[in-house]
Design a protein around this motif. Structure first.
Motif, PDB file in Angstrom:
ATOM      1  N   LEU A  85      -8.989   5.809  11.110  1.00 51.08           N
ATOM      2  CA  LEU A  85      -8.826   4.575  10.941  1.00 51.08           C
ATOM      3  C   LEU A  85      -8.502   3.631  12.012  1.00 51.08           C
ATOM      4  O   LEU A  85      -8.955   2.650  12.122  1.00 51.08           O
ATOM      5  CB  LEU A  85      -7.303   4.631  10.145  1.00 51.08           C
ATOM      6  CG  LEU A  85      -6.739   3.252   9.597  1.00 51.08           C
ATOM      7  CD1 LEU A  85      -7.599   2.665   8.418  1.00 51.08           C
ATOM      8  CD2 LEU A  85      -5.312   3.426   9.039  1.00 51.08           C
TER       9      LEU A  85
ATOM     10  N   ALA B 280      -3.732  10.951  -2.089  1.00 48.03           N
ATOM     11  CA  ALA B 280      -3.302   9.631  -2.115  1.00 48.03           C
ATOM     12  C   ALA B 280      -2.525   9.125  -0.618  1.00 48.03           C
ATOM     13  O   ALA B 280      -2.594   8.258  -0.251  1.00 48.03           O
ATOM     14  CB  ALA B 280      -2.070   9.513  -3.264  1.00 48.03           C
TER      15      ALA B 280
ATOM     16  N   TYR C 110      -5.222  14.445   7.609  1.00 46.03           N
ATOM     17  CA  TYR C 110      -4.263  13.474   7.866  1.00 46.03           C
ATOM     18  C   TYR C 110      -4.416  13.010   9.419  1.00 46.03           C
ATOM     19  O   TYR C 110      -4.444  11.806   9.459  1.00 46.03           O
ATOM     20  CB  TYR C 110      -2.791  14.277   7.713  1.00 46.03           C
ATOM     21  CG  TYR C 110      -2.403  13.794   6.482  1.00 46.03           C
ATOM     22  CD1 TYR C 110      -3.074  14.202   5.162  1.00 46.03           C
ATOM     23  CD2 TYR C 110      -1.165  13.196   5.990  1.00 46.03           C
ATOM     24  CE1 TYR C 110      -2.697  13.883   4.023  1.00 46.03           C
ATOM     25  CE2 TYR C 110      -0.469  13.020   4.801  1.00 46.03           C
ATOM     26  CZ  TYR C 110      -1.303  13.565   3.407  1.00 46.03           C
ATOM     27  OH  TYR C 110      -1.045  13.357   2.531  1.00 46.03           O
TER      28      TYR C 110
ATOM     29  N   VAL D 202       1.132   4.225  -2.874  1.00 45.36           N
ATOM     30  CA  VAL D 202       1.001   5.814  -2.667  1.00 45.36           C
ATOM     31  C   VAL D 202       2.113   6.445  -3.072  1.00 45.36           C
ATOM     32  O   VAL D 202       2.096   7.394  -3.621  1.00 45.36           O
ATOM     33  CB  VAL D 202       0.705   5.985  -1.129  1.00 45.36           C
ATOM     34  CG1 VAL D 202       0.699   7.372  -0.776  1.00 45.36           C
ATOM     35  CG2 VAL D 202      -0.704   5.120  -0.891  1.00 45.36           C
TER      36      VAL D 202
ATOM     37  N   PHE E 149      -4.136   7.405   2.291  1.00 37.56           N
ATOM     38  CA  PHE E 149      -4.570   6.052   2.110  1.00 37.56           C
ATOM     39  C   PHE E 149      -4.062   4.788   2.879  1.00 37.56           C
ATOM     40  O   PHE E 149      -4.310   3.800   3.082  1.00 37.56           O
ATOM     41  CB  PHE E 149      -4.779   5.596   0.836  1.00 37.56           C
ATOM     42  CG  PHE E 149      -5.938   5.904   0.043  1.00 37.56           C
ATOM     43  CD1 PHE E 149      -7.039   5.532   0.157  1.00 37.56           C
ATOM     44  CD2 PHE E 149      -5.857   7.210  -0.496  1.00 37.56           C
ATOM     45  CE1 PHE E 149      -8.389   5.894  -0.632  1.00 37.56           C
ATOM     46  CE2 PHE E 149      -6.986   7.696  -1.402  1.00 37.56           C
ATOM     47  CZ  PHE E 149      -8.080   6.972  -1.462  1.00 37.56           C
ATOM     48  N   THR E 150      -2.684   5.254   3.653  1.00 42.58           N
ATOM     49  CA  THR E 150      -2.067   4.272   4.319  1.00 42.58           C
ATOM     50  C   THR E 150      -1.456   4.832   5.345  1.00 42.58           C
ATOM     51  O   THR E 150      -1.039   5.942   5.385  1.00 42.58           O
ATOM     52  CB  THR E 150      -0.921   3.605   3.417  1.00 42.58           C
ATOM     53  OG1 THR E 150       0.237   4.587   3.267  1.00 42.58           O
ATOM     54  CG2 THR E 150      -1.392   2.883   2.142  1.00 42.58           C
TER      55      THR E 150
ATOM     56  N   GLY F 173       0.769  -1.252   0.107  1.00 39.23           N
ATOM     57  CA  GLY F 173      -0.143   0.052   0.299  1.00 39.23           C
ATOM     58  C   GLY F 173       0.942   1.240  -0.051  1.00 39.23           C
ATOM     59  O   GLY F 173       0.637   2.160  -0.777  1.00 39.23           O
TER      60      GLY F 173
ATOM     61  N   VAL G  26      -7.862  11.205   9.599  1.00 35.89           N
ATOM     62  CA  VAL G  26      -7.718   9.792   9.250  1.00 35.89           C
ATOM     63  C   VAL G  26      -7.003   8.981   9.690  1.00 35.89           C
ATOM     64  O   VAL G  26      -7.537   7.597  10.220  1.00 35.89           O
ATOM     65  CB  VAL G  26      -7.235  10.110   7.765  1.00 35.89           C
ATOM     66  CG1 VAL G  26      -7.035   8.422   7.139  1.00 35.89           C
ATOM     67  CG2 VAL G  26      -8.124  10.625   6.701  1.00 35.89           C
TER      68      VAL G  26
END
Lengths: 235, 306, 295
Positions: C277, C236, C270, C217, C239-240, C213, C273
């Motif tokens: 997450l 992008a 950021y 990215v 996402f990880t 991942g 997320v």
């Protein structure tokens, strides 16, 4: 090669959730190249994507495939049901290798060609080079991981350490590692087909020979370990 | 007709001795391998099935070594204790694959026959991971029987099998033994062994404690009195007479009639009892050995001398 | 135990065979014990010798650069640390990934696979608490892994008489970032391990999600930067875990980097997320174990 064992190993590979992850990795890779090609011009980001696919996705696919066909059975001892049959152990190992190897070629090496071709259709030679180099690496990786699965219960972790630490970290620090790094052999083959690709400089003959010797030796070793498979009581 | 022979076999793991100098010969018929948990039964079966190398001694089937010799599986079937993996296959697929791996001429028919023998024809189309423990056990057996082996080794075959299936399995094993096959099964449950096999091999702490017909084994244990219940029409008169006998070491009156008699010398007692009865005009109605069961044999062998 | 003067009476001493009637510790104490045991187990302590090898080899590799820096300081002297506190984790992210991926199954897979989970849940311990206690163990283990090099570097910096205020500020920021990263890694690895009861599968799955991942990215980010579309790269990065960490690191600590989040809005995104997450994964864990318990 024994068709029954091949069938059973294919079941083991695809009949479980493992199959989905095995598929997910190359699918994501190819989707990414399609997206990039659509949004940018030809060849942009090609090297980054292919490096990722070659150094990470391909070994992971080979690791998953090789450990799926042998690992769980050795781990929980249920392989004894296959081994209590008058079948040569090397045939057992080779049949399982063939299945894992096919998976590694189709889901590890072939996507490299696809990615390369999608991102730069004007250079089919390079796409082919990535595919062939990937195939050589996939062969060596699958063999190595099969042998590990026959040798130790921690085959997956050891395999990861080989790929990430030995080939990744140490390979970057010490140039001498390239002689005993499976990834560089495939790269050398790819370079021989397309001069534009990175040349690790171990020589085509050495690269092919080393990959062949490693794969053959590893499958033989796996077969030999199966000959000595020992049934233990529940711990 | 096949014979499994262990000759002076020992097996150690590091500094743990699992099997210690065992010599035994398992011939046609049904044999029970008996021992408490951890006695080395699974290790012995692994040695007998070629899935373990002896640290010392030899393990052979009809003279051929078992270790690293895949040809023995033509005549040998193994039902290991280990859980069956392959949850992603159906029972039929697994048994059929076994038949194919044996190179049988008609693997489909052989698989169906084996499934029928263990009464698994109906659920054979389901995936193994939906099976109960007993069903898995029976599929394992079907997979081991598929090539009609002359030698069958079963490690704790009755574990997790319901009582009705257990009876069926026991019948099956008895029948296979009667057909002249060499059948060996391990168990730590005495009733199971007693119901199926007269011939037993007893292992305790990795050592071969006893071998043979368990009634005979019992009689060999002369340093431990044999217990009998004797019921007669004149218990007290008989008791008085018995106490005078050399071969008798104890007599006790039972609360509801009859005598508990401890006998040291079984042979003499057998000869003397009818004579005593005649001399003292006592009619003997019943004579029952109370501890000629495997249980007592086992307790004796495991517990050491009393 | 008869008191003097009273007539002797019969007594049955409680040797543990009778039902225990005394006071009991509650769920909190069980959870605490579970967290501590789990933390020890994550490093192989209280387990076989073999299971100590991997965590300690990884830890040793992870500390190696910090020790080298300390060595340089002793023999050469330093004007500033050659590697930032927060940058360290990003540099050794492969080791960190292997550690988390390999040790999460120790805590999450084994009880499920061997069915011993029912024994835990037979205690006054709710499934959700069990899940969170396990996650707590993994979080602490990950923090030990992340923060021990930071501690070494900090001590080295202080001994080298670098500016204390500045170093403390940087180190504190690194601790905050490490906490965020550890939370998200714990969530991701824990959830994968709890859903796949097979160790090998969980390990490869976690590595695939984290490293592949991150690789994807990074590729997107470098292309986006090359094409001058930094916004795409910033998105992008969301996402990880690794790219989120790297983004915040570039934005807060060092500046530069490939398409770091620009502007407060993106930085907040950021952080959100990362936290979201972790929260989502922890919730997933709780749900997963509730379902197991309900079966």
């Amino acid at each position: 090669m024994n068709p029954t064992l091949v069938r059973l190993a294919s079941h083991a590979l695809l009949g479980r959730r493992r199959g989905l992850v095995l598929l997910a990795v190359p699918v994501v890779l190819v989707l990414l190249s399609v997206m990039m090609r659509l949004l940018t011009s030809e060849g942009v980001g090609q090297e980054a994507v292919l490096n990722l696919g070659y150094t990470l996705a391909l070994p992971l696919v080979a690791l998953l495939a090789a450990s799926a066909v042998l690992g769980p059975e050795v781990d929980d001892g249920s392989i004894v049901h296959l081994l209590a049959k008058p079948v040569n152990r090397h045939v057992v190992a080779f049949s399982k290798f063939v299945v894992a190897w096919t998976a590694a070629l189709v889901l590890g090496a072939l996507p490299l060609t696809l990615c390369s071709f999608v991102m730069d259709a004007s250079d089919p030679e390079q796409a082919l080079a990535w595919g062939v180099g990937g195939a050589v690496a996939a062969t060596a990786y699958t063999g190595l991981f099969m042998a590990l699965a026959a040798l130790t219960r921690h085959a997956v972790v050891v395999g990861l350490l080989v790929v990430l630490l030995w080939e990744g970290l140490l390979g970057n620090l010490f140039t001498g590692v390239r002689w005993v790094s499976l990834g560089t052999w495939g790269r050398d083959v790819a370079h021989a087909l397309d001069e534009a690709l990175y040349d690790p400089g171990v020589g085509l003959g050495y690269a092919l020979g080393a990959a062949a010797v490693l794969a053959t030796g590893a499958v033989w070793l796996a077969g030999d370990r199966l000959r000595s498979f020992t049934l233990r009581g529940d711990e | 007709m096949s014979t499994l022979v262990l000759d002076g076999v020992s097996r150690w793991f590091g500094n743990v001795v699992a099997v210690n100098g065992v010599s035994m010969s398992i011939g046609p018929g049904i044999t029970g391998l008996l021992g408490p948990n951890g006695a080395g039964k699974t290790t012995l079966i692994a040695l007998m099935s070629g899935f373990l190398s002896p640290s010392a001694g030899t393990a052979t089937l009809d003279g051929a070594p078992l270790w690293r010799n895949t040809d023995v599986y033509r005549t040998l079937g193994l039902v290991p204790e280990r859980e069956l993996g392959f949850g992603y296959l159906t029972g039929r697929q697994l048994v059929r694959a076994s038949a194919e791996l044996h190179g049988l001429a008609d693997p489909g028919a052989a698989a169906e026959r084996a499934l029928e023998v263990v009464e698994m024809t109906e659920p054979a189309a389901r995936r193994i991971d939906t099976y109960s423990k007993g069903m898995r056990q029976r599929v394992k057996l079907a997979s081991a029987l598929v090539h009609d082996p002359a030698v069958l080794l079963l490690d704790e075959p009755f574990n997790g099998v319901d009582p009705r299936q257990r009876m069926h399995l026991m019948d099956l094993l008895r029948r296979m033994g009667a057909e002249g096959r060499t059948v060996l099964f391990s168990s730590h449950i005495l009733e199971e062994v007693e119901q199926v096999a007269r011939q037993i091999e007893v292992v305790v702490s990795g050592r071969h404690a006893a071998s043979g017909d368990f009634g005979q084994i019992r009689r060999l244990m002369t340093d431990r009195p044999v217990q009998y219940v004797v019921v007669s029409d004149a218990d007290r008169r008989l008791a008085a007479a018995l106490v005078a006998e050399e071969s008798v070491v104890g007599v006790a009156l039972r609360a509801r009639g009859g005598l508990d008699v401890s006998v040291a010398d079984f042979g003499t007692f057998a000869v003397r009892l009818p004579r005593l009865a005649r001399e003292h005009e006592v009619r003997i109605r019943e004579l029952v050995p109370t501890d000629d069961s495997l249980e007592s044999v086992f307790a004796y062998l495991v517990g050491g001398r009393p | 135990m008869t008191a003097s003067g009273t007539p002797s009476r019969g007594v049955i001493h409680d040797l543990g065979y009778r039902p225990y009637q005394g006071p009991r510790l509650g769920e909190g104490a069980i959870a605490r014990a579970l967290v501590v045991t789990g933390l020890r187990n994550a490093f192989g302590l209280g387990r076989s010798g073999k299971s100590k090898v991997l965590p300690f080899v990884l830890l040793a590799f992870n500390l190696l650069p910090a020790v080298v820096v300390a060595g340089i300081l002793v023999f050469v002297g330093l004007e500033e640390l050659p590697i930032g506190y927060a940058r360290y984790a990003s540099t050794t992210q492969v080791l960190l990934g292997i550690f988390v991926a390999a040790q999460a199954p120790v805590l999450f897979s084994r009880d499920l696979r061997h069915g011993s989970i029912t024994l835990y849940l037979a205690r006054p311990l709710r499934a959700g608490t069990y899940a969170l206690a396990r996650a707590g163990s993994l979080l602490l283990a990950t923090l030990v892994f992340l923060l021990s090099p930071v501690l070494i570097l900090y001590v080295v910096a202080l001994l080298g008489e670098l500016d204390v205020v500045e170093q403390t500020k940087d180190a504190a920021l690194a601790v905050v970032l490490a906490l965020l990263l550890a939370l998200s890694l714990t969530g991701v690895a824990g959830l994968i391990a709890a859903c796949s009861t097979r160790r090998g599968f969980a390990v490869v799955g976690t590595i695939a999600v984290l490293l592949v991942g991150n690789g994807l990215v990074s590729a997107v980010q470098s292309v986006a930067s090359f094409e001058g579309a930094d916004g795409v790269g910033e998105v992008a990065g969301l996402f990880t875990p690794y790219s989120l960490y790297r983004g915040l690191l570039d934005a807060w600590v060092e500046g530069g980097g490939v398409t770091p989040p620009s502007g407060v809005g993106m930085e907040v995104a950021y952080v959100l997320v990362l936290v979201g997450l972790s929260a989502a994964c922890l919730a997933g864990l709780v749900v997963r174990y509730r379902r197991v318990a309900g079966r």
